[in-house]
Design a protein around this motif. Structure first.
Motif, PDB file in Angstrom:
ATOM      1  N   ASN A  25       0.823  -1.201   0.000  1.00 47.25           N
ATOM      2  CA  ASN A  25       0.000   0.000   0.000  1.00 47.25           C
ATOM      3  C   ASN A  25       0.860   1.255   0.000  1.00 47.25           C
ATOM      4  O   ASN A  25       2.084   1.204   0.014  1.00 47.25           O
ATOM      5  N   TRP A  26       0.192   2.397   0.048  1.00 45.06           N
ATOM      6  CA  TRP A  26       0.932   3.668  -0.042  1.00 45.06           C
ATOM      7  C   TRP A  26       1.808   3.895   1.167  1.00 45.06           C
ATOM      8  O   TRP A  26       2.846   4.553   1.059  1.00 45.06           O
ATOM      9  N   ILE A  27       1.443   3.337   2.333  1.00 41.64           N
ATOM     10  CA  ILE A  27       2.269   3.512   3.532  1.00 41.64           C
ATOM     11  C   ILE A  27       3.643   2.890   3.306  1.00 41.64           C
ATOM     12  O   ILE A  27       4.676   3.475   3.626  1.00 41.64           O
ATOM     13  N   VAL A  28       3.651   1.683   2.726  1.00 38.37           N
ATOM     14  CA  VAL A  28       4.920   1.016   2.458  1.00 38.37           C
ATOM     15  C   VAL A  28       5.758   1.832   1.487  1.00 38.37           C
ATOM     16  O   VAL A  28       6.968   1.964   1.635  1.00 38.37           O
TER      17      VAL A  28
ATOM     18  N   LEU B  45       0.986 -16.542   9.869  1.00 40.57           N
ATOM     19  CA  LEU B  45       0.176 -15.647  10.684  1.00 40.57           C
ATOM     20  C   LEU B  45      -1.286 -16.078  10.652  1.00 40.57           C
ATOM     21  O   LEU B  45      -1.715 -16.817   9.762  1.00 40.57           O
ATOM     22  N   PRO B  46      -2.084 -15.623  11.623  1.00 45.31           N
ATOM     23  CA  PRO B  46      -3.529 -15.830  11.493  1.00 45.31           C
ATOM     24  C   PRO B  46      -4.013 -15.243  10.169  1.00 45.31           C
ATOM     25  O   PRO B  46      -3.559 -14.184   9.736  1.00 45.31           O
ATOM     26  N   LYS B  47      -4.942 -15.929   9.550  1.00 43.22           N
ATOM     27  CA  LYS B  47      -5.387 -15.534   8.212  1.00 43.22           C
ATOM     28  C   LYS B  47      -6.329 -14.334   8.258  1.00 43.22           C
ATOM     29  O   LYS B  47      -7.149 -14.211   9.151  1.00 43.22           O
ATOM     30  N   ASN B  48      -6.154 -13.450   7.280  1.00 38.69           N
ATOM     31  CA  ASN B  48      -7.002 -12.248   7.155  1.00 38.69           C
ATOM     32  C   ASN B  48      -7.069 -11.481   8.485  1.00 38.69           C
ATOM     33  O   ASN B  48      -8.133 -11.083   8.945  1.00 38.69           O
ATOM     34  N   HIS B  49      -5.917 -11.283   9.052  1.00 37.37           N
ATOM     35  CA  HIS B  49      -5.802 -10.734  10.414  1.00 37.37           C
ATOM     36  C   HIS B  49      -5.214  -9.332  10.343  1.00 37.37           C
ATOM     37  O   HIS B  49      -4.215  -9.095   9.657  1.00 37.37           O
ATOM     38  N   LYS B  50      -5.826  -8.384  11.064  1.00 38.14           N
ATOM     39  CA  LYS B  50      -5.333  -7.019  11.076  1.00 38.14           C
ATOM     40  C   LYS B  50      -4.356  -6.807  12.233  1.00 38.14           C
ATOM     41  O   LYS B  50      -4.550  -7.347  13.324  1.00 38.14           O
ATOM     42  N   PHE B  51      -3.323  -5.999  11.970  1.00 39.25           N
ATOM     43  CA  PHE B  51      -2.281  -5.759  12.969  1.00 39.25           C
ATOM     44  C   PHE B  51      -2.061  -4.269  13.183  1.00 39.25           C
ATOM     45  O   PHE B  51      -2.150  -3.469  12.243  1.00 39.25           O
TER      46      PHE B  51
ATOM     47  N   ILE C  98       2.488   2.831  12.523  1.00 45.53           N
ATOM     48  CA  ILE C  98       2.451   2.653  11.072  1.00 45.53           C
ATOM     49  C   ILE C  98       1.296   1.702  10.755  1.00 45.53           C
ATOM     50  O   ILE C  98       1.223   0.608  11.300  1.00 45.53           O
ATOM     51  N   LYS C  99       0.390   2.110   9.862  1.00 48.36           N
ATOM     52  CA  LYS C  99      -0.711   1.234   9.468  1.00 48.36           C
ATOM     53  C   LYS C  99      -0.171   0.130   8.571  1.00 48.36           C
ATOM     54  O   LYS C  99       0.574   0.391   7.636  1.00 48.36           O
ATOM     55  N   ALA C 100      -0.510  -1.117   8.887  1.00 51.23           N
ATOM     56  CA  ALA C 100      -0.061  -2.245   8.068  1.00 51.23           C
ATOM     57  C   ALA C 100      -1.248  -2.955   7.454  1.00 51.23           C
ATOM     58  O   ALA C 100      -2.333  -2.996   8.043  1.00 51.23           O
ATOM     59  N   ASP C 101      -1.077  -3.503   6.250  1.00 49.61           N
ATOM     60  CA  ASP C 101      -2.124  -4.324   5.648  1.00 49.61           C
ATOM     61  C   ASP C 101      -2.384  -5.553   6.504  1.00 49.61           C
ATOM     62  O   ASP C 101      -1.498  -6.022   7.219  1.00 49.61           O
ATOM     63  N   GLN C 102      -3.556  -6.078   6.418  1.00 47.78           N
ATOM     64  CA  GLN C 102      -3.826  -7.331   7.115  1.00 47.78           C
ATOM     65  C   GLN C 102      -3.185  -8.484   6.352  1.00 47.78           C
ATOM     66  O   GLN C 102      -2.882  -8.383   5.161  1.00 47.78           O
ATOM     67  N   SER C 103      -2.968  -9.590   7.070  1.00 51.79           N
ATOM     68  CA  SER C 103      -2.426 -10.772   6.415  1.00 51.79           C
ATOM     69  C   SER C 103      -3.434 -11.290   5.390  1.00 51.79           C
ATOM     70  O   SER C 103      -4.643 -11.043   5.504  1.00 51.79           O
TER      71      SER C 103
ATOM     72  N   LEU D  30       2.171 -11.812   5.074  1.00 54.21           N
ATOM     73  CA  LEU D  30       2.228 -10.349   5.099  1.00 54.21           C
ATOM     74  C   LEU D  30       3.657  -9.920   4.803  1.00 54.21           C
ATOM     75  O   LEU D  30       4.610 -10.522   5.326  1.00 54.21           O
ATOM     76  N   THR D  31       3.815  -8.908   3.979  1.00 53.14           N
ATOM     77  CA  THR D  31       5.137  -8.374   3.653  1.00 53.14           C
ATOM     78  C   THR D  31       5.260  -6.962   4.214  1.00 53.14           C
ATOM     79  O   THR D  31       4.374  -6.126   4.003  1.00 53.14           O
ATOM     80  N   ILE D  32       6.349  -6.715   4.936  1.00 51.93           N
ATOM     81  CA  ILE D  32       6.597  -5.370   5.467  1.00 51.93           C
ATOM     82  C   ILE D  32       8.048  -4.992   5.201  1.00 51.93           C
ATOM     83  O   ILE D  32       8.914  -5.864   5.042  1.00 51.93           O
ATOM     84  N   ILE D  33       8.303  -3.699   5.140  1.00 53.02           N
ATOM     85  CA  ILE D  33       9.666  -3.189   5.009  1.00 53.02           C
ATOM     86  C   ILE D  33      10.173  -2.810   6.397  1.00 53.02           C
ATOM     87  O   ILE D  33       9.447  -2.197   7.183  1.00 53.02           O
TER      88      ILE D  33
END
Length: 615
Positions: free
Chosen positions: A2-5, A568-574, A588-593, A599-602
């Motif tokens: 997403n745009w946050i990343v 990770l738990p599926k379709n899970h928000k963090f 930092i807002k992260a996409d859900q799994s 889930l991929t994060i930088i």
């Protein structure tokens, strides 16, 4: 992504451009403080202590053509049993910024763990003042070279020959090669932080796959706490402003209180419930009123009992004084119970293996406990002795196992305890042996002094540095994962290795990191391990109490990277929090799994990221 990343990717690129020098740019000129590749010409000392042998081997495909090969055949209690010491060849001024560089490869004698060495820059004579102590562990692939850049600052001014570089090899039976050793002094042309950041950029983390198995759960955390020991150092105040700040702003799940035996029992038969002793009682009472579990530890003893000089290390309590010492401790525990309404569950001598004040061997410790246990019982005290409370984790097994095997003192023993000052340098095997003892003897495991450098107080104001905060996270993750400790007591939650500046009570970065880690090491959380595709990253997770919510922590001491999370738990928000040199606990807002639990994060360079379930 997403745009946050994308914004964070731009931030990483901006940080590269803003550094004083980066990979690919022209590096400022410095002065070699030892002859380059000195490891090829300086002999290794103490080979006989570990049945070690050395040779010089040819190397292909690297920037260096030869390497030192050391085979350590026998373990040792001290890492300097077999070491190379290289005297300083040029002068260094206090505060000079220095960069060490070398490569290593190898494995332990069983081929299961990476080879490990210690790098030090230290004074050549007593008190052996150390400007840096850092462990370097090779890749798990023993055939692959691993590159190390170690930035540090000289803690004093040294003329040639008055300080030295030390390479210590006696960490475990192993074979290890060292190549391309260089130590360059850049003076004061830029700050240590700038040098550290540049070194990290030259060692990017890259892409790492991190896979959790939340079905495989380890120890249940009692939680994170701290030491409250200032009366031990002479304070007549039960709690200073720094301690009150910690109690107010942190989730203090455990406390260690100092028993100032020297102030409590200054003369034989004389007990003084005032000043420092009363402060310790009031600290116990405060913790009790807050519902915080606590232990009591003894440092200094009165001269009439222990002898020697105040704060002298290595003093052994004479057997004929055991009764006096036991009576003194028992009297303190009775007053705590009957006057202050506080039951003390566990008591210990601080670091008896090292003998900071009181020194015991396993044999003399057993004899003392064998005599003290019945005395406590006769006074209807249920207080038990912690097993160990050792100066570090490496020494713990040899000190604690004989105590745990002694059936005559078994009824008087409580949890096992140690300090993790060597947590970034100890071998995995030595720390895993602590977990093994806990499992074998069904004992909880407490880390009662959590920190990464027992000599940090010698550095110029290190508490405000990001390096201190990052290394604290590193040692917490490694200690909890390897030893299965359920308690981590930071040294200290008062104005000693402080979390906040006592002037204005402004939190240091390490405070923010401690607060951030509380989400992962929360009381009743079950610890979960992660499988990593490569080294350079630390990761740990937990199942939070009362739900199937999860938390994870990632500690990156290298350059920027990408984390590909699995399991990770599926379709899970963090909820995601980031801490680095610029800012701590940045939301930092992260996409859900996704539907596969991925889930991929930088992750930026030299940073800490925590993820916690957002629902």
């Amino acid at each position: 992504m997403n745009w946050i990343v994308s914004v964070r990717s731009m931030t990483i690129l901006w940080s590269l451009a803003s550094l004083p020098f980066v990979a690919g740019a022209q590096t400022p000129q410095g002065v070699q403080v030892i002859p380059k590749e000195s490891q090829l010409i300086v002999p290794v000392g103490g080979l006989e202590n570990t049945n070690s042998v050395t040779s010089i081997e040819s190397v292909a495909g690297m920037t260096f053509s030869r390497a030192l090969h050391v085979i350590v055949k026998k373990g040792a209690k001290e890492t300097n049993a077999t070491q190379m010491t290289i005297p300083l060849s040029s002068a260094v001024a206090k505060g000079d910024v220095i960069l060490a560089e070398f490569w290593i490869r190898g494995a332990d004698s069983k081929g299961k763990s990476p080879a490990t060495i210690e790098f030090l820059f230290e004074k050549s004579t007593d008190p052996w003042t150390k400007s840096v102590t850092q462990v370097a562990a090779a890749n798990r692939d023993a055939s692959a070279w691993k590159h190390f850049l170690i930035p540090f600052q000289s803690s004093d001014s040294y003329q040639p020959g008055t300080a030295m570089i030390s390479l210590r090899f006696a960490l475990q039976p192993q074979h290890v090669e060292v190549g391309g050793l260089s130590v360059v002094n850049f003076g004061k042309s830029f700050s240590l932080d700038q040098l550290v950041e540049n070194a990290a950029m030259k060692s990017p983390l890259g892409s790492v796959t991190v896979e959790f198995d939340f079905a495989q759960r380890h120890q249940t955390m009692l939680g994170m706490g701290g030491d409250f020991c200032q009366p031990r150092y002479g304070s007549a105040e039960a709690m200073d402003d720094v301690g009150l700040y910690a109690l107010t702003h942190l989730q203090v799940a455990h406390a260690r209180i100092g028993l100032p035996l020297n102030f409590w029992n200054p003369e034989r038969g004389v007990y003084k419930d005032d000043a420092q002793a009363r402060a310790s009682f009031l600290a116990l009472q405060d913790m009790n009123s807050r519902g915080i579990p606590r232990v009591v530890s003894i440092w200094e003893g009165p001269k009439w009992m222990l002898g020697g000089q105040p704060e002298q290390s290595g003093r052994e309590l004479a057997p004929e004084r055991y009764g006096d010492c036991i009576d003194s401790i028992a009297k303190y525990l009775v007053v705590a119970r009957d006057k202050y309404g506080v039951k003390v569950d566990y008591v210990s001598f601080n670091e008896p293996d090292y003998g900071v004040n009181f020194k015991f061997t396993p044999k003399t410790m057993s004899a003392f406990i064998r005599q003290a246990g019945p005395k406590f019982a006769s006074l209807k005290l249920t207080t038990k002795f912690l097993v160990g409370d050792t100066a570090n984790g490496t020494n713990f097994h040899d000190f604690a196992e004989p105590l745990l095997q002694d059936r005559s003192i078994e009824p008087f023993l409580g949890p096992i305890a140690f300090h993790c000052w060597d947590g970034l340098g100890a071998s995995e095997a030595s720390y895993q042996s602590i977990a093994e003892l806990g499992q074998r003897f069904h004992k909880p495991i407490l880390c009662l002094e959590a920190g990464h450098d027992a000599g940090l107080w010698q550095a110029p104001n290190p508490w405000a540095s990001w390096d201190n905060a990052l290394k604290t996270a590193q040692v917490y993750e490694r200690t909890v994962r390897l030893t299965e400790a359920s308690v981590m007591d930071y040294w200290t939650y008062q104005d000693n290795y402080p979390l906040v500046n006592k002037v204005g009570l402004m939190p240091y970065p390490v405070f923010r990191v401690i607060h951030q880690m509380e989400s992962v090491f929360a009381p009743k959380a079950r610890i979960v391990h992660a499988k990593l595709s490569q080294e350079g990253l630390q990761a740990i997770g937990s199942i939070l109490p009362g739900s199937e919510s999860v938390a994870m922590m990632f500690v990156n001491s290298s350059g920027p990277g990408i984390l590909n999370l699995k399991g990770l738990p599926k379709n899970h928000k963090f909820k995601e929090l980031l801490s680095n040199r610029e800012e701590q606990e940045l939301g930092i807002k992260a996409d859900q799994s996704n539907a596969n639990g991925e889930l991929t994060i930088i992750i930026p360079m030299r940073s800490i990221i925590t993820l916690q379930s957002a629902h």
